[in-house]
Design an enzyme around this catalytic site. Sequence first.
Site, PDB file in Angstrom:
ATOM      1  N   GLU A  89       0.874 -23.857 -45.652  1.00 34.65           N
ATOM      2  CA  GLU A  89      -0.293 -24.709 -45.449  1.00 34.65           C
ATOM      3  C   GLU A  89       0.108 -26.073 -44.899  1.00 34.65           C
ATOM      4  O   GLU A  89       1.241 -26.535 -45.089  1.00 34.65           O
ATOM      5  CB  GLU A  89      -1.059 -24.907 -46.762  1.00 34.65           C
ATOM      6  CG  GLU A  89      -1.688 -23.634 -47.291  1.00 34.65           C
ATOM      7  CD  GLU A  89      -2.450 -23.845 -48.603  1.00 34.65           C
ATOM      8  OE1 GLU A  89      -3.373 -23.058 -48.860  1.00 34.65           O
ATOM      9  OE2 GLU A  89      -2.103 -24.777 -49.363  1.00 34.65           O
ATOM     10  N   CYS A 102       0.079 -33.715 -42.924  1.00 37.70           N
ATOM     11  CA  CYS A 102       1.046 -33.392 -43.966  1.00 37.70           C
ATOM     12  C   CYS A 102       1.482 -31.951 -43.746  1.00 37.70           C
ATOM     13  O   CYS A 102       0.645 -31.040 -43.790  1.00 37.70           O
ATOM     14  CB  CYS A 102       0.402 -33.566 -45.347  1.00 37.70           C
ATOM     15  SG  CYS A 102       1.451 -33.042 -46.725  1.00 37.70           S
ATOM     16  N   CYS A 109       7.844 -23.250 -53.131  1.00 36.33           N
ATOM     17  CA  CYS A 109       8.809 -24.317 -53.400  1.00 36.33           C
ATOM     18  C   CYS A 109       9.692 -23.916 -54.575  1.00 36.33           C
ATOM     19  O   CYS A 109       9.199 -23.406 -55.582  1.00 36.33           O
ATOM     20  CB  CYS A 109       8.080 -25.623 -53.722  1.00 36.33           C
ATOM     21  SG  CYS A 109       9.197 -27.031 -53.969  1.00 36.33           S
ATOM     22  N   CYS A 113       8.036 -27.933 -60.104  1.00 38.32           N
ATOM     23  CA  CYS A 113       7.389 -29.032 -60.826  1.00 38.32           C
ATOM     24  C   CYS A 113       6.161 -28.510 -61.573  1.00 38.32           C
ATOM     25  O   CYS A 113       5.298 -27.840 -60.985  1.00 38.32           O
ATOM     26  CB  CYS A 113       6.985 -30.136 -59.861  1.00 38.32           C
ATOM     27  SG  CYS A 113       8.370 -30.849 -58.953  1.00 38.32           S
ATOM     28  N   CYS A 116       2.560 -29.325 -60.289  1.00 38.18           N
ATOM     29  CA  CYS A 116       2.279 -28.995 -58.892  1.00 38.18           C
ATOM     30  C   CYS A 116       1.964 -27.508 -58.749  1.00 38.18           C
ATOM     31  O   CYS A 116       2.736 -26.654 -59.190  1.00 38.18           O
ATOM     32  CB  CYS A 116       3.488 -29.362 -58.030  1.00 38.18           C
ATOM     33  SG  CYS A 116       3.325 -28.935 -56.282  1.00 38.18           S
ATOM     34  N   CYS A 333      -2.676 -33.723 -52.877  1.00 36.27           N
ATOM     35  CA  CYS A 333      -1.277 -33.706 -53.297  1.00 36.27           C
ATOM     36  C   CYS A 333      -1.108 -32.871 -54.568  1.00 36.27           C
ATOM     37  O   CYS A 333      -1.804 -33.086 -55.561  1.00 36.27           O
ATOM     38  CB  CYS A 333      -0.815 -35.140 -53.539  1.00 36.27           C
ATOM     39  SG  CYS A 333       0.927 -35.273 -53.956  1.00 36.27           S
TER      40      CYS A 333
END
Length: 351
Positions: A89, A102, A109, A113, A116, A333
């Site tokens: 994305e 962005c 990932c 985290c 996230c 975010c």
Amino acid sequence: MALPQDKTPLLSLPIEQLPGEGYRRGQLATWLYVKGARQWEEMTDLPKALRAEWAAQYRISEFAQVAPYPSQDGSVKYLFTLLDGQKTEAVYMPYLNRKTICISSMVGCPAGCTFCATGRMGFGRNLTAAEILDQILFAAHHQGHAPREIRNVVLMGMGEPLLNVENVFAALKRMLHPQGLAMSPRRITLSTVGIPRGIYKMAESELEVRLALSLHAPDDETRQQIIPTAHRYRITEIMEAVRHYYTQTKRRITLEYTMLKGVNDHEWQARALAGLFKGISAHMNLIPWNPWEGAPHQGSPKAQILRFAAILEQQGIPTSVRWSRGRDVGAACGQLALKQPDQPQAQLSRL
């Protein structure tokens, strides 16, 4: 006829290695990076026979399918289906005086985290340099802009850029090249959760792009609770790399800090955070946490965020609260997780 995935991606090639020689190579670079051509037929000043020859060998687009999800605030999340079926994305964000995108460096990932949604996905694979670049080119095309009208790029989407250094640096070189996107390095920001060896590589490179450090806690104990992979690098080790970067480049460092209620928003943590950056030119972005389904956290109350910011300011750290855009379409975010809102626009066929 060769399938798209069997052809050489044009965007993977350094400008100097594009097909053709001299004038023809320059024409092709202009069509790709200045005019934003998505089809060979658009390149009308190239001989038809040459276009047919190149079309048989090279591909322009890195995507099998793209779905745009427009937000009420004007930003647009793009869900890209790559040629191998995996997805990533990017988020386009228009402002009054600039156009920003962005972009992602990975599918998923590996950092994990806990605050996230991308981290919850786990790691799929690294994106190629061509896939990283094409996020910018496609978004510009869909928005009706020439590629060079998007002047601000942040590598803060899916993935950890400094764990995909070879492809990320190759893409950055095309962004900066005068025959590529001709961007200013001051308008490109690379965000890392803190990979010391990658920060050292940034310091020694000639790219001169900006560094953003997603620290999220000033102490190892808290940081390891919310970033499971943080045990690999202690804060002292990260800060040694950051200080080396600053000594080598003299460029101001951006700090990214997601505010989590009762976890990393205590006043002592604000003072400790400021202490880490004594003698370093830094700007703090406090990020109110953006919710997502199944998350184990809550966001800090606004009053606590403002108090945290005030302490940092008092300690000499310039601080902003960065309210995210695109929350209604899962584009803010920490929300990127390939989630598809109810009503996307029609999927695009001209890629």
